[in-house]
Design a protein around this motif. Structure first.
Motif, short mmCIF file in Angstrom:
data_model
loop_
_atom_site.label_atom_id
_atom_site.label_comp_id
_atom_site.label_asym_id
_atom_site.label_seq_id
_atom_site.Cartn_x
_atom_site.Cartn_y
_atom_site.Cartn_z
N CYS A 247 24.73 39.16 80.05
CA CYS A 247 25.84 40.01 80.49
C CYS A 247 27.13 39.23 80.27
CB CYS A 247 25.67 40.36 81.97
SG CYS A 247 27.06 41.30 82.63
N VAL A 248 27.96 39.71 79.34
CA VAL A 248 29.19 38.99 78.98
C VAL A 248 30.43 39.77 79.45
CG1 VAL A 248 28.18 37.72 77.06
CG2 VAL A 248 29.08 40.04 76.68
N SER A 249 30.28 40.46 80.58
CA SER A 249 31.40 41.27 81.08
C SER A 249 32.62 40.42 81.42
CB SER A 249 30.96 42.04 82.33
OG SER A 249 30.47 41.15 83.32
N ALA A 250 32.41 39.14 81.79
CA ALA A 250 33.53 38.27 82.16
C ALA A 250 34.10 37.52 80.96
CB ALA A 250 33.09 37.26 83.22
N ALA A 251 33.48 37.69 79.79
CA ALA A 251 33.91 36.94 78.61
C ALA A 251 35.01 37.69 77.87
CB ALA A 251 32.72 36.68 77.69
N ASN A 252 36.21 37.19 77.96
CA ASN A 252 37.33 37.80 77.25
C ASN A 252 37.57 37.18 75.88
OD1 ASN A 252 38.13 39.56 79.41
ND2 ASN A 252 38.90 37.75 80.47
N ASP A 253 36.83 36.11 75.58
CA ASP A 253 37.08 35.40 74.33
C ASP A 253 35.77 34.81 73.84
OD1 ASP A 253 38.52 34.38 72.22
OD2 ASP A 253 39.04 32.53 73.27
N LEU A 254 35.71 34.60 72.54
CA LEU A 254 34.54 34.00 71.89
C LEU A 254 35.05 33.17 70.73
CD1 LEU A 254 31.41 33.82 71.43
CD2 LEU A 254 31.65 35.84 69.97
N ASP A 255 34.76 31.84 70.76
CA ASP A 255 35.23 31.00 69.68
C ASP A 255 34.07 30.66 68.73
OD1 ASP A 255 33.73 29.02 70.91
OD2 ASP A 255 35.45 27.77 71.47
N ALA A 256 34.35 29.81 67.73
CA ALA A 256 33.36 29.50 66.70
C ALA A 256 32.13 28.82 67.30
CB ALA A 256 33.99 28.61 65.63
N THR A 257 32.34 27.94 68.28
CA THR A 257 31.20 27.28 68.92
C THR A 257 30.33 28.28 69.65
OG1 THR A 257 32.54 25.28 69.20
CG2 THR A 257 30.54 25.44 70.52
N GLY A 258 30.97 29.27 70.31
CA GLY A 258 30.21 30.31 70.99
C GLY A 258 29.40 31.14 70.01
N VAL A 259 29.99 31.44 68.85
CA VAL A 259 29.26 32.20 67.82
C VAL A 259 28.05 31.41 67.33
CG1 VAL A 259 29.41 33.10 65.48
CG2 VAL A 259 31.26 33.55 67.10
N ASP A 260 28.26 30.15 67.03
CA ASP A 260 27.16 29.31 66.55
C ASP A 260 26.06 29.22 67.60
OD1 ASP A 260 28.48 28.86 64.20
OD2 ASP A 260 29.31 26.91 64.82
N MET A 261 26.44 29.11 68.88
CA MET A 261 25.45 29.04 69.94
C MET A 261 24.63 30.32 70.01
SD MET A 261 24.67 30.20 73.21
CE MET A 261 26.22 30.75 73.90
N LEU A 262 25.30 31.49 69.94
CA LEU A 262 24.57 32.75 70.01
C LEU A 262 23.63 32.92 68.81
CD1 LEU A 262 27.38 35.19 71.21
CD2 LEU A 262 25.42 34.37 72.52
N ARG A 263 24.11 32.52 67.63
CA ARG A 263 23.26 32.62 66.45
C ARG A 263 22.04 31.70 66.58
NH1 ARG A 263 26.87 32.28 62.76
NH2 ARG A 263 26.78 34.43 61.98
N ARG A 264 22.28 30.47 67.04
CA ARG A 264 21.19 29.51 67.19
C ARG A 264 20.21 29.97 68.27
NH1 ARG A 264 24.28 25.59 67.54
NH2 ARG A 264 24.44 25.43 69.82
N MET A 265 20.73 30.51 69.38
CA MET A 265 19.86 31.00 70.45
C MET A 265 19.03 32.19 69.97
SD MET A 265 20.89 32.58 74.18
CE MET A 265 21.75 31.10 74.70
N HIS A 266 19.67 33.10 69.22
CA HIS A 266 18.96 34.27 68.71
C HIS A 266 17.78 33.85 67.83
CE1 HIS A 266 18.04 37.88 66.48
NE2 HIS A 266 18.50 37.36 65.36
N ARG A 267 18.01 32.90 66.95
CA ARG A 267 16.94 32.49 66.04
C ARG A 267 15.84 31.73 66.76
NH1 ARG A 267 20.88 30.58 60.97
NH2 ARG A 267 21.57 32.72 60.43
N GLU A 268 16.23 30.88 67.71
CA GLU A 268 15.22 30.11 68.45
C GLU A 268 14.37 31.03 69.31
OE1 GLU A 268 14.95 26.12 71.30
OE2 GLU A 268 16.76 26.57 70.13
N LEU A 269 15.01 32.01 69.97
CA LEU A 269 14.24 32.96 70.77
C LEU A 269 13.35 33.83 69.91
CD1 LEU A 269 17.00 34.12 73.32
CD2 LEU A 269 15.05 32.62 73.78
N ALA A 270 13.85 34.21 68.72
CA ALA A 270 13.05 35.05 67.83
C ALA A 270 11.76 34.35 67.41
CB ALA A 270 13.87 35.43 66.60
N ARG A 271 11.84 33.03 67.23
CA ARG A 271 10.63 32.29 66.86
C ARG A 271 9.59 32.34 67.98
NH1 ARG A 271 14.38 28.69 64.29
NH2 ARG A 271 14.49 27.39 66.18
N ALA A 272 10.05 32.57 69.22
CA ALA A 272 9.12 32.68 70.35
C ALA A 272 8.87 34.14 70.71
CB ALA A 272 9.69 31.93 71.56
#
Length: 567
Positions: free
Chosen positions: A492-517
């Protein structure tokens, strides 16, 4: 309104003033006279507080006041010498020259020019919000310490004892008493008698011009007693005539460099002081004011003050309040007040000769006593320990660095920034459950089960940046690793008003790691600006539209089979 007229009004904001009538001019004239009667003795007092010749206080009350009201955003703000800016100027200049010397005056002129240029540029570049970085807790701590410093700095003048208040001052006081007890008693009588009378008049007769009455009465008594002839400290001869605008005196490169940090402090602190007055005036008159335009006006006022041979000026809360109390309706009241100072400079300066300096010290101390509010520390601590800490650090550092008070501002600013970064580096991250009212809430705080048996729902109460993203990633992966049967992670990212490059990389990395499981990553309450970054990074397509839910209600409907469309 045409674009050309809008540009003209930005350049010449005084054209917005309402057309004066006989009635409004009469009200402004009376208000201006009332302010002038207070401004003249205060200007002399604040000049001595800044270590400057007394007449420079009157110079600082002329053109700077006119320019400040013409180009500022608040037409009822009284611009001129003030106690806080004067003591701050003294603190900055003391390591560089001897108070009252030609070098001191030259440095004060450049301090006014530099601090004014900083304010002008901030306003012209529309960067007025920078002043908000000087927080209210910082100012609260600094003002309390500065008020104590001002009072201590005036004790020698109140007693007529030379030198600053230090470890040796009690001995000098005793020596002066033994050498001439009558003179010391008379000086203290002028000083503390005037202080008591000013406080009584402010309490029981606020409509009377207390400062003027005390100064006139004190000067008459001083002349009758022959106070100056017996060795008493008086103002003495004040040059008649108006100031001459001139180019500033030359300084060495090292002197210029030494002034710049202090000029920045003066610019920020004095504008913060003026800003509080502008806000109060704006609320009282129901008029909006432009902080950037006020920065331009305050900056030009300081520059003109330096060109007049004076020191930095600012907006005075007490004289602004008197201006409104006396019935002012427009900036014309300031012009009338300045006219009063002009008349005094041209024809009445001889009347100042026997004015005791102890009385000027009382004029400084009386309003400063009202600035002391030690209860603010407890109030800030109850509201926020971070704010309480900033106020205490600012207060302690200002006292410890006396007379170089600007170090207290810097210490408070650094503490405020560290507290800000600490809060941002420790965001609140919670697991969510479905509350009885149909909303997602902290499941452990409210004793809720998971959103669904195979769903881990998490909310971070911050934007996803290089500071917070690693913390969220660690939280989620640790929970997935310890919880059995998780097949969906809902962020739930209702409080997130901003997303930077590190946040994007983290979401991409988390998505792929979770997908493997065989775990699906989904996001809810995605705001438009957050979604725009996902789109530009190509992560929206990688996650899939089904993973991006506009609201928490959509997430509940998608992940909780028994949920209905209403709470």
């Amino acid at each position: 309104m045409s674009p050309a007229r809008a540009r003209l009004l930005r350049l010449l904001p005084f054209l917005r003033w309402p057309r004066p009538s006989a009635q409004t001019l009469r009200r402004d004239a009376w208000a201006g006279l009332a302010v002038a009667l207070v401004l003249i003795p205060q200007s002399l007092a604040y000049a001595t507080l800044a270590g400057m010749p007394p007449v420079t206080g009157l110079y600082a009350a002329l053109l700077p006041a006119v320019v400040g009201v013409l180009w500022g955003a608040s037409p009822l703000l009284a611009v001129g010498p003030v106690a806080l800016t004067s003591i701050l100027s003294f603190a900055i200049l003391q390591p560089l020259a001897t108070p009252g010397s030609a070098d001191w005056v030259a440095l004060a002129i450049w301090l006014a020019l530099y601090s004014g240029a900083i304010q002008f540029l901030l306003g012209a570049l529309r960067l007025g919000l920078i002043a908000n970085f000087v927080s209210n807790p910082l100012i609260a701590g600094f003002i309390n310490a500065a008020a104590l410093s001002i009072i201590l700095s005036q004790l020698p003048a109140l007693f007529g004892v030379a030198g600053a208040v230090d470890a040796d001052w009690p001995r000098r006081l005793a020596t002066t008493w033994h050498a001439d007890p009558g003179l010391l008693a008379t000086t203290a009588g002028f000083g503390f008698g005037a202080l008591a009378l000013l406080l009584l008049l402010r309490r029981f007769a606020p409509r009377l011009p207390g400062v003027l009455l005390v100064c006139v009465g004190g000067t008459a008594i001083s002349a009758a007693l022959g106070f100056a002839g017996s060795g008493g400290a008086v103002v003495g001869s004040v040059p008649a005539g108006l100031p001459q605008l001139a180019l500033p005196p030359s300084l060495g490169l090292e002197q210029h460099r030494a002034l710049l940090p202090g000029a920045l402090i003066v610019a920020l602190v004095s504008f913060t002081e003026a800003m509080s007055s502008c806000r109060a005036l704006s609320q009282r008159s129901a008029r909006r004011w432009d902080e950037n335009q006020e920065l331009v006006g305050q900056g030009l006022a300081k520059i003109v003050s330096g060109a007049s041979g004076a020191f930095p000026v600012s907006g005075s809360f007490s004289r602004s309040a008197l201006n409104v109390f006396a019935g002012a309706v427009s900036g014309w009241s300031t012009l009338f007040a300045v006219a009063g100072v002009v008349v005094f400079l041209l024809f009445l300066t001889d009347a100042l000769h026997d004015l005791p300096r102890a009385l000027l010290a009382a004029v400084i101390v009386a309003p400063v006593l009202g600035l002391i509010d030690f209860g603010v520390f407890a109030r800030l601590w109850r509201i926020s320990r971070d704010d309480g800490l900033v106020a205490v650090v600012s207060f302690a550092a200002t006292l410890a660095s006396m007379p170089q008070l600007h170090w207290g501002v810097l210490a408070g600013f650094v503490t405020a920034m560290l507290c800000f970064l600490y809060r941002r580096a420790h965001p609140r991250i919670v697991e969510l459950g479905l509350h009885a009212d149909g909303t997602l809430r902290d499941r452990f705080a409210h004793g809720l089960p998971p959103l669904a048996p195979d769903v881990l729902a998490v909310r971070i109460d911050a934007s996803l940046s290089y500071v917070t993203a690693p913390l969220l990633e660690r939280f989620v992966l640790e929970r997935v690793g310890t919880a059995a049967g998780v097949r969906t992670v809902l962020l739930c990212v209702s409080a997130a008003n901003d997303l930077d490059a590190t946040g994007v990389d983290m979401l991409r990395r988390m998505h792929r790691e979770l997908a493997r499981a065989d775990v699906v990553l989904r996001l809810s309450a995605v705001k438009r600006q957050f979604r725009a970054v996902l789109d530009r990074a190509g992560l929206s397509a990688e996650l899939g539209e089904a993973a991006l839910l506009a609201t928490d209600r959509e997430a509940i409907m998608a992940l909780v089979p028994q949920a209905t469309s209403s709470p």
